[in-house]
Design a protein around this motif. Sequence first.
Motif, PDB file in Angstrom:
ATOM      1  N   SER A 266       0.853  -1.193   0.000  1.00  0.00           N
ATOM      2  CA  SER A 266       0.000   0.000   0.000  1.00  0.00           C
ATOM      3  C   SER A 266       0.889   1.243   0.000  1.00  0.00           C
TER       4      SER A 266
ATOM      5  N   TYR B   3     -14.754  -5.397   1.526  1.00  0.00           N
ATOM      6  CA  TYR B   3     -14.863  -4.007   1.078  1.00  0.00           C
ATOM      7  C   TYR B   3     -14.330  -3.052   2.143  1.00  0.00           C
ATOM      8  N   ARG B   4     -14.522  -3.394   3.419  1.00  0.00           N
ATOM      9  CA  ARG B   4     -13.925  -2.584   4.489  1.00  0.00           C
ATOM     10  C   ARG B   4     -12.401  -2.675   4.426  1.00  0.00           C
ATOM     11  N   TRP B   5     -11.909  -3.869   4.135  1.00  0.00           N
ATOM     12  CA  TRP B   5     -10.466  -4.061   3.987  1.00  0.00           C
ATOM     13  C   TRP B   5      -9.936  -3.199   2.841  1.00  0.00           C
ATOM     14  N   LEU B   6     -10.624  -3.208   1.699  1.00  0.00           N
ATOM     15  CA  LEU B   6     -10.192  -2.429   0.546  1.00  0.00           C
ATOM     16  C   LEU B   6     -10.170  -0.934   0.859  1.00  0.00           C
ATOM     17  N   LEU B   7     -11.181  -0.462   1.599  1.00  0.00           N
ATOM     18  CA  LEU B   7     -11.231   0.944   1.977  1.00  0.00           C
ATOM     19  C   LEU B   7     -10.034   1.306   2.846  1.00  0.00           C
ATOM     20  N   LYS B   8      -9.719   0.457   3.822  1.00  0.00           N
ATOM     21  CA  LYS B   8      -8.572   0.725   4.680  1.00  0.00           C
ATOM     22  C   LYS B   8      -7.264   0.653   3.897  1.00  0.00           C
TER      23      LYS B   8
ATOM     24  N   VAL C 284      -6.842   1.523   0.731  1.00  0.00           N
ATOM     25  CA  VAL C 284      -6.728   2.793   0.008  1.00  0.00           C
ATOM     26  C   VAL C 284      -6.335   3.916   0.962  1.00  0.00           C
ATOM     27  N   GLN C 285      -6.928   3.928   2.162  1.00  0.00           N
ATOM     28  CA  GLN C 285      -6.611   4.955   3.148  1.00  0.00           C
ATOM     29  C   GLN C 285      -5.154   4.859   3.621  1.00  0.00           C
TER      30      GLN C 285
END
Length: 408
Positions: free
Chosen positions: A57, A87-92, A94-95
């Motif tokens: 990341s 999807y929560r994992w993907l958001l984190k 990206v963050q």
Amino acid sequence: MKRDIIIVGGGAVGLMCAYALVKQGRDVTVIDEGDITNSTSFGNAGLLSAFDKSPLSYPGVVGETLKLMLKGESPLTFHPTLDLKIYRWLLKFVQSASEERMKKSMALFEKYGQLALDLYTQMQTEDGMDLDLQKKGLLMVYTQEETFKQKVKKSQNEERFEILDVAQTKHYLPCANDRIQGSVLLKKNAHIDPRCVMLEMKAFLEKSGVHFILNEKIEDLIFENGDIRYVKSKEQLYEANTVILSTGYQIKLARKELMLTPAKGYSITFEMPEILKPKTSLLFADMFIAMTPRRNDVRITSKLEIGSNNKEVVQKQINSIKENFKRYTLPFEMKNPVEWCGFRPLTPNDMPLLGRDEKYRNLIYANGLGWLGITFAPAIGEIIANLITKEQANGDSDDIMAFSGFFQ
């Protein structure tokens, strides 16, 4: 019979926890659902790549991945799913792709990567293990002119880097063709043979008194009076003072949410003409294909499948790896190829999940290393062993507070 410490999971991290604990005089039992030789660690590239290499990341990763998708060279495959946790994992994820996060991750990688490399050296020189440890650096090979120029700009006037043009790169990678743009040698990195690591570690641990219970899957944990008391398989109950969960991507036994996702990866191990073999480990940086020379063969690893639960080798993915690899290499025959796939426990910010459970103090987690399990396993073993032998709470351990994703 009550056991001192039970480690559930016999991958690289589990074995390194056993190694560090037995070195400190503790009695250790390792329980694994396989026979150690079929763990995900065996399919690892073997890179010890903690130095000067960006985490997964990093700033710009989303845009660069989309560009590779358009070119048909992306390592990422996302399978749509109804599992909201992904999807929560993907958001984190990206963050986490920020400059600040990357700098912090790389500083931690440097610290614990050096500890791990020192311990591997000790295992080879003092314990007599044959790990095929090679301290020859990691060659970052670039296939896109833009990214190569960016890396060169960052690497100039630094002794730990060596910038190589196409001809110089071919010295390290004789099978490269003229489509490559050049490379940068990250001198501090190393590589190792995961098969040697796992087999040598198991033999050493058995001689040191570690008890192995293999081909037995732990199905449940039983608690009494606020502590874990037993681990339970289909047929047996095993009582222990302390239990370490080092179960990779399988998190059913966890008593808290572990923010990780199974990331399916592939490897192809094959023989090739000696004259074309690379001189050291390398990464085609723009395609995320790693290549590692070993004594008798070579391994390439790639792909990142998110949302898949298919445990079988998908030939389409293998063919994609070969096609991307062949675009930048001379023609040669991959002899006696062995194709493999496995799931890596990937966290969204590249930080492992380490430490005691908040509710059950004698339950300890050692999870979430992704494909960096081999890179950091000895350091993780030291951290976990110190946590136990010093009877520390999470907050008392500087290493847990710094390196564990639970506290990031």
